[in-house]
Design a protein around this motif. Sequence first.
Motif, PDB file in Angstrom:
ATOM      1  N   VAL A 179       6.307   8.974  57.336  1.00  0.00           N
ATOM      2  CA  VAL A 179       5.609   8.751  55.905  1.00  0.00           C
ATOM      3  C   VAL A 179       5.957   8.097  55.192  1.00  0.00           C
ATOM      4  N   GLU A 180       5.100   7.343  54.027  1.00  0.00           N
ATOM      5  CA  GLU A 180       5.871   6.722  53.353  1.00  0.00           C
ATOM      6  C   GLU A 180       6.287   7.490  52.249  1.00  0.00           C
ATOM      7  N   ILE A 181       7.423   7.587  50.995  1.00  0.00           N
ATOM      8  CA  ILE A 181       7.322   7.663  50.576  1.00  0.00           C
ATOM      9  C   ILE A 181       6.692   7.114  49.058  1.00  0.00           C
ATOM     10  N   GLY A 182       5.776   8.825  48.337  1.00  0.00           N
ATOM     11  CA  GLY A 182       5.347   7.920  47.295  1.00  0.00           C
ATOM     12  C   GLY A 182       3.545   7.521  48.197  1.00  0.00           C
ATOM     13  N   THR A 183       3.357   7.948  49.030  1.00  0.00           N
ATOM     14  CA  THR A 183       1.915   7.514  49.413  1.00  0.00           C
ATOM     15  C   THR A 183       1.256   8.479  48.397  1.00  0.00           C
ATOM     16  N   GLY A 184      -0.047   8.277  48.324  1.00  0.00           N
ATOM     17  CA  GLY A 184      -0.851   9.038  47.262  1.00  0.00           C
ATOM     18  C   GLY A 184      -0.835   9.822  46.304  1.00  0.00           C
ATOM     19  N   ALA A 185      -0.901  10.626  45.595  1.00  0.00           N
ATOM     20  CA  ALA A 185      -1.173  11.266  44.531  1.00  0.00           C
ATOM     21  C   ALA A 185      -0.198  12.557  45.150  1.00  0.00           C
ATOM     22  N   ARG A 186       0.853  13.074  43.866  1.00  0.00           N
ATOM     23  CA  ARG A 186       1.309  13.658  44.181  1.00  0.00           C
ATOM     24  C   ARG A 186       0.878  15.095  43.161  1.00  0.00           C
ATOM     25  N   LYS A 187      -0.110  15.783  43.548  1.00  0.00           N
ATOM     26  CA  LYS A 187      -0.599  16.839  42.780  1.00  0.00           C
ATOM     27  C   LYS A 187      -0.474  18.157  43.643  1.00  0.00           C
ATOM     28  N   LYS A 188      -0.245  18.638  43.091  1.00  0.00           N
ATOM     29  CA  LYS A 188       0.257  19.927  43.271  1.00  0.00           C
ATOM     30  C   LYS A 188      -1.091  21.023  43.049  1.00  0.00           C
ATOM     31  N   LEU A 189      -1.713  22.300  44.112  1.00  0.00           N
ATOM     32  CA  LEU A 189      -2.619  22.830  44.273  1.00  0.00           C
ATOM     33  C   LEU A 189      -3.217  23.483  42.902  1.00  0.00           C
ATOM     34  N   ASN A 190      -2.398  24.291  42.144  1.00  0.00           N
ATOM     35  CA  ASN A 190      -2.916  24.414  40.466  1.00  0.00           C
ATOM     36  C   ASN A 190      -3.392  23.632  39.771  1.00  0.00           C
ATOM     37  N   GLU A 191      -2.782  22.362  39.609  1.00  0.00           N
ATOM     38  CA  GLU A 191      -3.490  21.437  38.831  1.00  0.00           C
ATOM     39  C   GLU A 191      -4.554  20.487  39.568  1.00  0.00           C
ATOM     40  N   PHE A 192      -4.824  20.471  40.735  1.00  0.00           N
ATOM     41  CA  PHE A 192      -5.947  20.160  41.139  1.00  0.00           C
ATOM     42  C   PHE A 192      -7.008  21.296  41.131  1.00  0.00           C
ATOM     43  N   ALA A 193      -6.447  22.500  40.977  1.00  0.00           N
ATOM     44  CA  ALA A 193      -7.803  23.312  41.029  1.00  0.00           C
ATOM     45  C   ALA A 193      -7.830  23.604  39.117  1.00  0.00           C
ATOM     46  N   ASP A 194      -7.748  23.177  38.496  1.00  0.00           N
ATOM     47  CA  ASP A 194      -7.472  23.107  37.307  1.00  0.00           C
ATOM     48  C   ASP A 194      -8.844  21.540  36.632  1.00  0.00           C
ATOM     49  N   GLU A 195      -8.391  20.975  37.256  1.00  0.00           N
ATOM     50  CA  GLU A 195      -8.975  19.544  37.106  1.00  0.00           C
ATOM     51  C   GLU A 195     -10.627  19.236  37.607  1.00  0.00           C
ATOM     52  N   LEU A 196     -10.757  19.737  39.230  1.00  0.00           N
ATOM     53  CA  LEU A 196     -12.077  20.619  39.910  1.00  0.00           C
ATOM     54  C   LEU A 196     -12.952  20.663  39.061  1.00  0.00           C
ATOM     55  N   VAL A 197     -12.393  22.670  38.451  1.00  0.00           N
ATOM     56  CA  VAL A 197     -13.177  22.939  38.007  1.00  0.00           C
ATOM     57  C   VAL A 197     -13.689  22.363  36.401  1.00  0.00           C
ATOM     58  N   ALA A 198     -12.715  21.694  36.143  1.00  0.00           N
ATOM     59  CA  ALA A 198     -13.311  21.204  35.209  1.00  0.00           C
ATOM     60  C   ALA A 198     -14.675  20.069  35.279  1.00  0.00           C
ATOM     61  N   LYS A 199     -14.101  19.267  36.355  1.00  0.00           N
ATOM     62  CA  LYS A 199     -15.438  18.325  36.251  1.00  0.00           C
ATOM     63  C   LYS A 199     -16.586  18.756  36.911  1.00  0.00           C
ATOM     64  N   GLU A 200     -16.347  19.717  38.003  1.00  0.00           N
ATOM     65  CA  GLU A 200     -17.394  20.701  37.914  1.00  0.00           C
ATOM     66  C   GLU A 200     -18.258  21.527  37.014  1.00  0.00           C
ATOM     67  N   ALA A 201     -17.348  21.725  36.378  1.00  0.00           N
ATOM     68  CA  ALA A 201     -18.354  22.510  34.808  1.00  0.00           C
ATOM     69  C   ALA A 201     -19.259  21.610  34.610  1.00  0.00           C
ATOM     70  N   THR A 202     -19.083  20.447  34.133  1.00  0.00           N
ATOM     71  CA  THR A 202     -20.072  19.594  34.089  1.00  0.00           C
ATOM     72  C   THR A 202     -21.521  19.467  33.916  1.00  0.00           C
ATOM     73  N   THR A 203     -21.002  19.867  35.322  1.00  0.00           N
ATOM     74  CA  THR A 203     -22.372  19.113  36.079  1.00  0.00           C
ATOM     75  C   THR A 203     -23.196  20.705  36.426  1.00  0.00           C
ATOM     76  N   SER A 204     -23.006  21.853  36.982  1.00  0.00           N
ATOM     77  CA  SER A 204     -23.104  23.464  37.119  1.00  0.00           C
ATOM     78  C   SER A 204     -21.577  23.945  36.574  1.00  0.00           C
ATOM     79  N   ASP A 205     -22.264  25.601  35.774  1.00  0.00           N
ATOM     80  CA  ASP A 205     -21.690  26.343  35.259  1.00  0.00           C
ATOM     81  C   ASP A 205     -21.323  27.082  37.023  1.00  0.00           C
ATOM     82  N   ALA A 206     -22.334  27.653  37.300  1.00  0.00           N
ATOM     83  CA  ALA A 206     -22.520  28.206  38.854  1.00  0.00           C
ATOM     84  C   ALA A 206     -21.296  27.897  40.113  1.00  0.00           C
ATOM     85  N   THR A 207     -21.872  26.624  39.885  1.00  0.00           N
ATOM     86  CA  THR A 207     -20.626  25.537  40.854  1.00  0.00           C
ATOM     87  C   THR A 207     -19.375  25.823  40.959  1.00  0.00           C
TER      88      THR A 207
END
Length: 168
Positions: free
Chosen positions: A52-80
């Motif tokens: 696998v080439e070095i640097g392919t894809g973003a280097r996101k960690k689980l905590n960072e991704f989870a925070d980003e996803l919850v923040a984006k999903e919160a704009t559509t529905s609080d329950a989701t």
Amino acid sequence: MPYLWKHPNETFYACWQQDNKNRRKSLGTADEPMAQRRFRNFQRDLLAGRLVEIGTGARKKLNEFADELVAKEATTSDATAYLYEVALNKAKACWKDIPLQHITSRHVDLLRMDMKREGLKPPTINKNIRHIKGAFSKAYEWEYINKPIKFPKPLEEEEQIRFLTVEE
């Protein structure tokens, strides 16, 4: 073209150029004949495209991704957003702060076993896994991971027969 290099600490490295940058990978040995064998295997894998080439894809960690996803999903529905947050918190407790690229279907199995040990019922486990699967589909869509993760089939749920009371 890759070449073998000996570091001053006596460890051998495979060195090559990728995207006009010099790269190196430790061969994990100070023994020259062993390093030669590992280097030949490395060359074979590099030429076959199995590395696998070095640097392919973003280097996101689980905590960072989870925070980003919850923040984006919160704009559509609080329950989701809440359901994603609960499921991803279970994953973070089991997997710690692992890079998203390193998560495999084995991690999902470990999470499922972890939730069983906690005493969660199959419908709750299935719901959490379903939301984690949705989160990783979003991670694939956002190009944080290179390939989708295979998720296991849902657990068998007991069918509950509910009788009506006289008043009902």
